[in-house]
Design an enzyme around this catalytic site. Structure first.
Site, PDB file in Angstrom:
ATOM      1  N   LEU A 192       3.600  15.987  -0.892  1.00  0.00           N
ATOM      2  CA  LEU A 192       2.539  15.905   0.111  1.00  0.00           C
ATOM      3  C   LEU A 192       1.317  16.680  -0.338  1.00  0.00           C
ATOM      4  O   LEU A 192       0.173  16.201  -0.222  1.00  0.00           O
ATOM      5  CB  LEU A 192       3.058  16.442   1.445  1.00  0.00           C
ATOM      6  CG  LEU A 192       2.004  16.574   2.567  1.00  0.00           C
ATOM      7  CD1 LEU A 192       1.454  15.208   2.943  1.00  0.00           C
ATOM      8  CD2 LEU A 192       2.616  17.260   3.789  1.00  0.00           C
ATOM      9  N   GLU A 193       1.514  17.855  -0.897  1.00  0.00           N
ATOM     10  CA  GLU A 193       0.379  18.659  -1.393  1.00  0.00           C
ATOM     11  C   GLU A 193      -0.323  17.960  -2.556  1.00  0.00           C
ATOM     12  O   GLU A 193      -1.563  17.944  -2.644  1.00  0.00           O
ATOM     13  CB  GLU A 193       0.888  20.034  -1.827  1.00  0.00           C
ATOM     14  CG  GLU A 193       1.462  20.854  -0.677  1.00  0.00           C
ATOM     15  CD  GLU A 193       2.259  22.052  -1.158  1.00  0.00           C
ATOM     16  OE1 GLU A 193       2.528  22.932  -0.357  1.00  0.00           O
ATOM     17  OE2 GLU A 193       2.615  22.084  -2.361  1.00  0.00           O
ATOM     18  N   LEU A 194       0.456  17.383  -3.463  1.00  0.00           N
ATOM     19  CA  LEU A 194      -0.141  16.692  -4.613  1.00  0.00           C
ATOM     20  C   LEU A 194      -0.961  15.490  -4.166  1.00  0.00           C
ATOM     21  O   LEU A 194      -2.096  15.273  -4.628  1.00  0.00           O
ATOM     22  CB  LEU A 194       0.964  16.253  -5.577  1.00  0.00           C
ATOM     23  CG  LEU A 194       0.501  15.442  -6.794  1.00  0.00           C
ATOM     24  CD1 LEU A 194      -0.436  16.256  -7.666  1.00  0.00           C
ATOM     25  CD2 LEU A 194       1.710  14.967  -7.598  1.00  0.00           C
TER      26      LEU A 194
ATOM     27  N   SER B  35       0.672  24.836  -5.398  1.00  0.00           N
ATOM     28  CA  SER B  35       1.749  23.924  -5.021  1.00  0.00           C
ATOM     29  C   SER B  35       2.836  24.043  -6.077  1.00  0.00           C
ATOM     30  O   SER B  35       2.573  23.948  -7.272  1.00  0.00           O
ATOM     31  CB  SER B  35       1.211  22.488  -4.951  1.00  0.00           C
ATOM     32  OG  SER B  35       2.266  21.580  -4.720  1.00  0.00           O
TER      33      SER B  35
END
Length: 615
Positions: A499-501, A428
């Site tokens: 969003l990925e985190l 990410s």
């Protein structure tokens, strides 16, 4: 008669253990006088204004001198006084205040001027003996309170021991002697004085445990609280003058008579072993407990059945001392000292024994020779051990990453065999040209080509036409690690990186099947971190990229990152197959990646809308 007197003098010398000095008067007619010096019985103390007496010490041993016998033999008793600051003896001038009664010189009452040295002389025409004694008259300004501890100790005439919870009758000392001098029957008053530190306090309140009955004091139940001085004051009249005569009895409480009174050996115990060493001084300690009995007791050592005083070897000696005294029960210690201990002394039998009138106990001491350790070898061994420990500490401090990677390669478990994940790492990062260049040209290349990890990058591996949110969550869920590249442009509010985190942190917190790794690509201030990054930074390790210093595969950056990544065990055949498979996947996906460039670009332009729609 002269021979009888000489025999008596010889017996007296043996009894008191002092040597008289014969003084010859200048007058030839005067008899030879034996001067016994000053009596060792201590100073006689009398309170100013009270009655008291001096008793000639020559009659302290009735077997040597008896007043009645000496009077029948023609001897007369004379008293002299040497006042303080004077050199010449002065004969006592008897009066109503100073009178002689047998071997006693009465002072009724005593005055401060009476303080000094008094000499009593027993003589006849052919022989003479004299001895001195000292009188101390306590003045009122020298006494603290009504009952002074020092004065009570000086006038104490007896010591009584009373067992706890038992009783005894106390009689005022010398009451009958005072009654002979009184014009009428004397009266007696009793007081109880407790010792509090250095102060004596009068106990005015009588209890049911002890009461005065006429002239005597009846102690019904003895307690520890009643220890101290019981003082009796005799009031009487002599020639119309009221006089007081005070005596005290020091009373001590001891343990009850019903308790066992047999002596016991406290040390050595049955299993105790004395460790001895040759050519040194050895001390064997025997400790015994003797319950209170008004009788003799003894503690001693024997060596091969002989007491120390009967041994011919002068290397052996003993030291006896009292350890403690507890309400009459005394703990005594006898120490056997052996100088220059030898090998043959180990073969001797050493026994400790205790005895009183109620019993006897003996115990044999066990000796064991100390095993001497070589001093040089021991010092060298300790030095080598210390150097090795220091060296290991330095090696671990410097090479702890290498050691940890080595341990993982030997004992680590390949996570591919324990889960069903498709990717090792999901990367990410911020969607800008600089971060994307670092991810694609550095991280992806080394992780895939050099280290053999399967890497997932959304912009490369996602298929066209799918929903960004769903595919992002799916990729993160199918990965073993989420590698977050932190930079000043990362995770602005509403971006796909955020969003990925969030997906990675939730997967790590809830299921524990995913671990998040933070890689700091460029330094940034803490206020530039979003809330999710600040929380993750508290619990997660941060691997810092340091530019040129971190490019080499042997740098600390890649070692630290490999510690956080999954452990891989790859055979040579599998490595070749994976390389070919990865090459084909990259070729097949390159066209699709290029076709998605326009869509990705539009997404990067407005990432907030995409994230809000996904939520």
């Amino acid at each position: 008669m002269a021979s009888c007197i000489s025999t008596l003098l010889f017996l007296f010398i043996v009894a008191v253990g002092i040597s008289p000095v014969a003084s010859q008067s200048s007058d030839p007619a005067e008899p030879l006088c034996y001067d016994w010096g000053e009596s060792n019985e201590g100073v006689v103390s009398i309170m100013e204004g009270e009655a008291g007496w001096l008793s000639c010490p020559l009659f302290s041993h009735p077997s040597v001198y008896n007043y009645t016998s000496t009077q029948k033999a023609g001897h007369n008793l004379f008293w002299y006084r040497l006042p303080e600051g004077h050199d010449l003896e002065q004969p006592i001038k008897y009066s109503s205040r100073l009178s002689k009664d047998g071997e006693r010189l009465w002072l009724q009452p005593a005055t401060a001027a009476d303080t000094g040295l008094y000499i009593c002389m027993l003589r006849n025409k052919t022989s003479c003996s004299k001895i001195a004694m000292r009188l101390k008259v306590w003045q009122r300004d020298e006494v603290v309170g009504r009952f002074d501890c020092q004065l009570l100790g000086a006038i104490t005439s007896s010591h009584e021991v009373i067992p706890q919870q038992e009783g005894k009758i106390l009689e005022c000392p010398h009451l009958q002697d005072v009654a002979k001098m009184a014009d009428s029957k004397p009266t007696v008053s009793w007081y109880h004085v407790t010792v509090d530190g250095l102060k004596c306090k009068e106990w005015l309140q009588w209890t049911t445990d002890w009461q005065q009955e006429g002239d005597i004091l009846h102690v019904y139940v003895m307690s520890n609280l009643y220890q101290g001085f019981f003082v009796c004051t005799i009031q009487y009249l002599r020639k119309g003058i009221a006089l007081n005569f005070t005596r005290s009895i020091n009373v001590t409480a001891v343990y009850p008579s019903a308790l066992p009174k047999e002596p016991r050996i406290l040390r050595p115990t049955k299993d105790y072993v004395f460790i001895v060493k040759q050519d040194t001084e050895v001390r064997l300690v025997c400790r015994g407990l003797f319950p209170y009995l008004n009788s003799p007791w003894d503690i001693w050592w024997t060596v091969d059945g002989k007491t120390v005083d009967k041994l011919t070897d002068h290397r052996f000696s003993k030291i006896n001392r009292m350890v403690s005294y507890d309400y009459g029960d005394r703990t005594e210690e006898s120490e056997l000292v052996i100088q220059d201990f030898r090998y043959e002394d180990l073969k001797k039998e050493y026994s400790c024994s205790v005895k009183n009138e109620r019993g006897f106990e003996t115990r044999r001491a066990q000796l064991e020779e100390e095993v001497s350790l070589p001093t040089v070898e021991l010092g060298c061994g300790l030095s080598v051990t210390l150097v090795l420990m220091l060296l290991l500490f330095v090696i671990y401090h410097v090479f702890w990453l290498e050691l940890l990677l080595l341990y993982r390669s030997w004992f680590g478990t390949d996570e591919r065999h324990t889960d069903d994940k498709q990717y090792d790492v999901y990367i990410s990062y911020a969607r800008n040209s600089e971060d994307e260049q670092f991810v694609l040209s550095t991280l992806r290349r080394i992780l895939e080509n050099e280290l053999g990890y399967s890497v997932c990058i959304f912009d490369r591996d996602s298929l066209p036409g799918g929903t960004i949110t769903d595919e992002t969550l799916s990729f993160v869920a199918r990965s073993r690690r989420l590698l977050v590249v932190v930079s000043p442009g990362y995770a602005s509010q509403g971006s796909q990186a955020l969003l990925e985190l969030k997906a990675g942190i939730d997967g790590m917190a809830l299921g524990g099947h995913l671990r998040v790794i933070l890689v700091q690509y460029k330094p940034l201030q803490r206020r530039g971190w979003v809330r999710e990054l600040r929380r993750a930074r508290v619990a997660l390790a941060l691997v810092r990229w340091k530019g040129e210093k971190s490019k080499a595969l042997t740098s600390r950056f890649w070692k630290r990152l490999r510690v956080e990544l999954p452990m891989r065990r790859v055979s040579s055949e599998e490595e070749k197959g994976n390389s070919k498979e990865l090459a084909l996947m990259r070729m097949s996906s390159q066209n699709s990646t290029n076709s998605q460039t326009g869509l990705i670009t539009n997404t990067i332009k407005d990432p907030q809308k995409v994230f809000i729609k996904a939520i």
